[in-house]
Design a protein around this motif. Sequence first.
Motif, PDB file in Angstrom:
ATOM      1  N   ALA A   3       0.824  -1.210   0.000  1.00  0.00           N
ATOM      2  CA  ALA A   3       0.000   0.000   0.000  1.00  0.00           C
ATOM      3  C   ALA A   3       0.858   1.259   0.000  1.00  0.00           C
ATOM      4  O   ALA A   3       0.585   2.200  -0.755  1.00  0.00           O
ATOM      5  N   THR A   4       1.892   1.287   0.822  1.00  0.00           N
ATOM      6  CA  THR A   4       2.732   2.486   0.880  1.00  0.00           C
ATOM      7  C   THR A   4       3.537   2.662  -0.401  1.00  0.00           C
ATOM      8  O   THR A   4       3.727   3.784  -0.862  1.00  0.00           O
ATOM      9  N   VAL A   8      -1.745   3.542  -2.233  1.00  0.00           N
ATOM     10  CA  VAL A   8      -3.168   3.220  -2.065  1.00  0.00           C
ATOM     11  C   VAL A   8      -3.386   2.788  -0.621  1.00  0.00           C
ATOM     12  O   VAL A   8      -2.437   2.571   0.126  1.00  0.00           O
ATOM     13  N   SER A   9      -4.637   2.637  -0.233  1.00  0.00           N
ATOM     14  CA  SER A   9      -4.917   2.258   1.148  1.00  0.00           C
ATOM     15  C   SER A   9      -4.687   0.760   1.353  1.00  0.00           C
ATOM     16  O   SER A   9      -4.841  -0.035   0.420  1.00  0.00           O
ATOM     17  N   PRO A  10      -4.319   0.367   2.574  1.00  0.00           N
ATOM     18  CA  PRO A  10      -4.128  -1.058   2.863  1.00  0.00           C
ATOM     19  C   PRO A  10      -5.392  -1.883   2.628  1.00  0.00           C
ATOM     20  O   PRO A  10      -5.311  -3.030   2.201  1.00  0.00           O
ATOM     21  N   SER A  11      -6.553  -1.295   2.884  1.00  0.00           N
ATOM     22  CA  SER A  11      -7.792  -2.043   2.666  1.00  0.00           C
ATOM     23  C   SER A  11      -8.014  -2.320   1.180  1.00  0.00           C
ATOM     24  O   SER A  11      -8.518  -3.383   0.811  1.00  0.00           O
ATOM     25  N   THR A  12      -7.625  -1.393   0.321  1.00  0.00           N
ATOM     26  CA  THR A  12      -7.749  -1.619  -1.122  1.00  0.00           C
ATOM     27  C   THR A  12      -6.854  -2.766  -1.560  1.00  0.00           C
ATOM     28  O   THR A  12      -7.277  -3.640  -2.321  1.00  0.00           O
ATOM     29  N   THR A  32      -5.327   0.393 -11.101  1.00  0.00           N
ATOM     30  CA  THR A  32      -4.943   0.150  -9.710  1.00  0.00           C
ATOM     31  C   THR A  32      -4.869  -1.344  -9.419  1.00  0.00           C
ATOM     32  O   THR A  32      -3.915  -1.825  -8.806  1.00  0.00           O
TER      33      THR A  32
END
Length: 75
Positions: A3-4, A8-12, A32
């Motif tokens: 994610a980092t 993007v977000s960790p949940s995505t 994405t």
Amino acid sequence: MIATELGVSPSTVSRVLNTPGDAALRWGSSDTVARIRAFAAEHDYSPNPQASSLRTRRSGLIGVLVPRLQDYVLA
């Protein structure tokens, strides 16, 4: 980490990696989803079952209590 690196977000990332096929497109654009899956494949990502069981509080294991191990039927 994924994610980092990808911004993007960790949940995505979690949703994309845990959703098979094109159904993952509901969690992000096709670009994405492709970037997340390419990054995971490039870095040989595989889910850690122990980490998953800590998060979900489910191990999928069954404990069995045996009175004596000398019984051949139970051993």
